[in-house]
Design an enzyme around this catalytic site. Sequence first.
Site, PDB file in Angstrom:
ATOM      1  N   THR A  92      26.992  -1.410   6.171  1.00  0.00           N
ATOM      2  CA  THR A  92      27.636  -2.661   5.771  1.00  0.00           C
ATOM      3  C   THR A  92      28.706  -3.106   6.756  1.00  0.00           C
ATOM      4  OG1 THR A  92      27.196  -2.187   3.474  1.00  0.00           O
ATOM      5  CG2 THR A  92      28.938  -3.752   3.891  1.00  0.00           C
ATOM      6  N   THR A 169      28.237   3.584   4.217  1.00  0.00           N
ATOM      7  CA  THR A 169      29.066   4.463   3.383  1.00  0.00           C
ATOM      8  C   THR A 169      28.248   5.408   2.497  1.00  0.00           C
ATOM      9  OG1 THR A 169      29.209   2.737   1.699  1.00  0.00           O
ATOM     10  CG2 THR A 169      31.013   2.864   3.287  1.00  0.00           C
ATOM     11  N   ASP A 170      26.988   5.046   2.204  1.00  0.00           N
ATOM     12  CA  ASP A 170      26.230   5.855   1.240  1.00  0.00           C
ATOM     13  C   ASP A 170      26.141   7.329   1.636  1.00  0.00           C
ATOM     14  OD1 ASP A 170      25.828   3.454   0.001  1.00  0.00           O
ATOM     15  OD2 ASP A 170      23.642   3.568  -0.053  1.00  0.00           O
ATOM     16  N   LYS A 252      31.851   9.944  -1.435  1.00  0.00           N
ATOM     17  CA  LYS A 252      31.857   8.592  -1.991  1.00  0.00           C
ATOM     18  C   LYS A 252      31.840   8.722  -3.514  1.00  0.00           C
ATOM     19  CE  LYS A 252      29.547   4.127  -1.682  1.00  0.00           C
ATOM     20  NZ  LYS A 252      28.551   3.287  -1.051  1.00  0.00           N
TER      21      LYS A 252
HETATM   22  N1  ASP Z   1      23.743   1.101   1.798  1.00  0.00           N
HETATM   23  C1  ASP Z   1      24.754   0.889   2.785  1.00  0.00           C
HETATM   24  C2  ASP Z   1      24.743   2.047   3.749  1.00  0.00           C
HETATM   25  O1  ASP Z   1      25.108   3.124   3.421  1.00  0.00           O
HETATM   26  C3  ASP Z   1      26.077   0.717   2.145  1.00  0.00           C
HETATM   27  C4  ASP Z   1      27.239   0.655   3.124  1.00  0.00           C
HETATM   28  O2  ASP Z   1      27.125   0.528   4.298  1.00  0.00           O
HETATM   29  O3  ASP Z   1      28.353   0.721   2.663  1.00  0.00           O
HETATM   30  O4  ASP Z   1      24.372   1.853   4.870  1.00  0.00           O
END
Ligand code: ASP
Length: 428
Positions: A92, A169-170, A252
């Site tokens: 993201t 973040t995942d 997370k």
């Molecule tokens: N689904 C995304 C990822 O982990 C969410 C994010 O970037 O925060 O790439």
Amino acid sequence: MNSYDFNPGDFVQITTTDKVFEGHLMPEYELESREFLFVKLKSGYNVGIRKVQILNIELIKRNVKKEIAGSEEECDFEDADGKILILATGGTIASKIDYITGGVKPAFSANDLLSTVPEISETGVEILGKQILNKFSENLTPDDWIKIAGEVYKCVEKGAKGIVIPHGTDTLHYSSAMLSFMLKNLNVPVVFTGAQRSSDRGSSDATLNLINSIYFASLDPEKFHNKGVFVLMHEGIDDKFCAVFRGTKVRKMHTSMRDAFKGDKFARLNFFEKKFERYENGKILEKDEKNETLLDTKIEKNVMLLKYFPTLTPEIFEILCEKYKGIVIEGTGLGHVHDSLIEPIKKAIDKGTFIAMTSQTIFGRTNLNVYATGRKLLKAGVVPCEDMLPEAAYIKLMFALGHHNKHTDIKNFMLTNIAYEINERSEI
Ligand code: ASP
């Protein structure tokens, strides 16, 4: 209005047929950019302005982009000496809203990221950007960890002062844990960061996280003891501080909040107020002397992280044991599973599968000495993983099995604190 001489990041005043806007120009992307010009307002919000409505654009302050050099094609790390390297991997933080479908899609290269965050020029540090991957983190594989570790190592070899890794973040905490084991004796900070909201959204956490990561990566390890792999993300909801965690001690914990990452905090900081508060007193594993950084990417991929659930049957468990060389169980409470699984666990261990125990409570330590179930598991040969987070134990077991065959060697490795994954004492 078809052409203009401005660069992304320039601070401009735009007069349209009905309004005047002031803000930083955003990079242009694909289809929608033919029609719209995107501007990041001072409030942090972004607006798309229809080009046909623009009467005039006045440059107020040129973005000092020349200091933020290096496109992904050009950057081969030859110039890394003394600089902060941004190794973008996707997620993201490197995405934008697709204004046609409403979804979020990966779109920013490392340099676009830099021009989207013009405040970076205020850090006064020299930065180079490189896009090493462009994936959402749910799509990352062990080969991607190996790639990221290799690129970080190249930067370190070329004398980089610090490295910032924008990442989805995942699974960010899996990657940060893996790099914590793959890169030994780091003498500089390697900082993973991400964003819960894409950089072109008003409520985005991308700017603050990125700028604070660069700030953290620029701090002198001699003074701030910030050598190693870290995760830096929003702290709280007030857009002021970011929290820094060791790469193995973070997780997370919320699907959408900007302060989703929790763990044992190493520090909190605020670049704009030049504030840095460190928490981890007395827990510096490495001496402050410099050792040669080593890259070691040998891992065993056939490892499973298994959450115990009440209907997990011995039959299913036996099938899993045939497939995996190592299993980290997320047990209940202090580290338990149903009695009926103890026999298949023992059989699997006797056949050579390494079985480690963590807790699905996340906080606290495993202890297999308190209840009869725990004692039976211990007798069967299960290795309780102290207070390691399940994900960190899973990553560590991949690394352990990549290096050792004998049960006692694997066990010793798992129970030795290598990268801050184990706290000797649990704090309340
Ligand atoms: N689904 C995304 C990822 O982990 C969410 C994010 O970037 O925060 O790439």
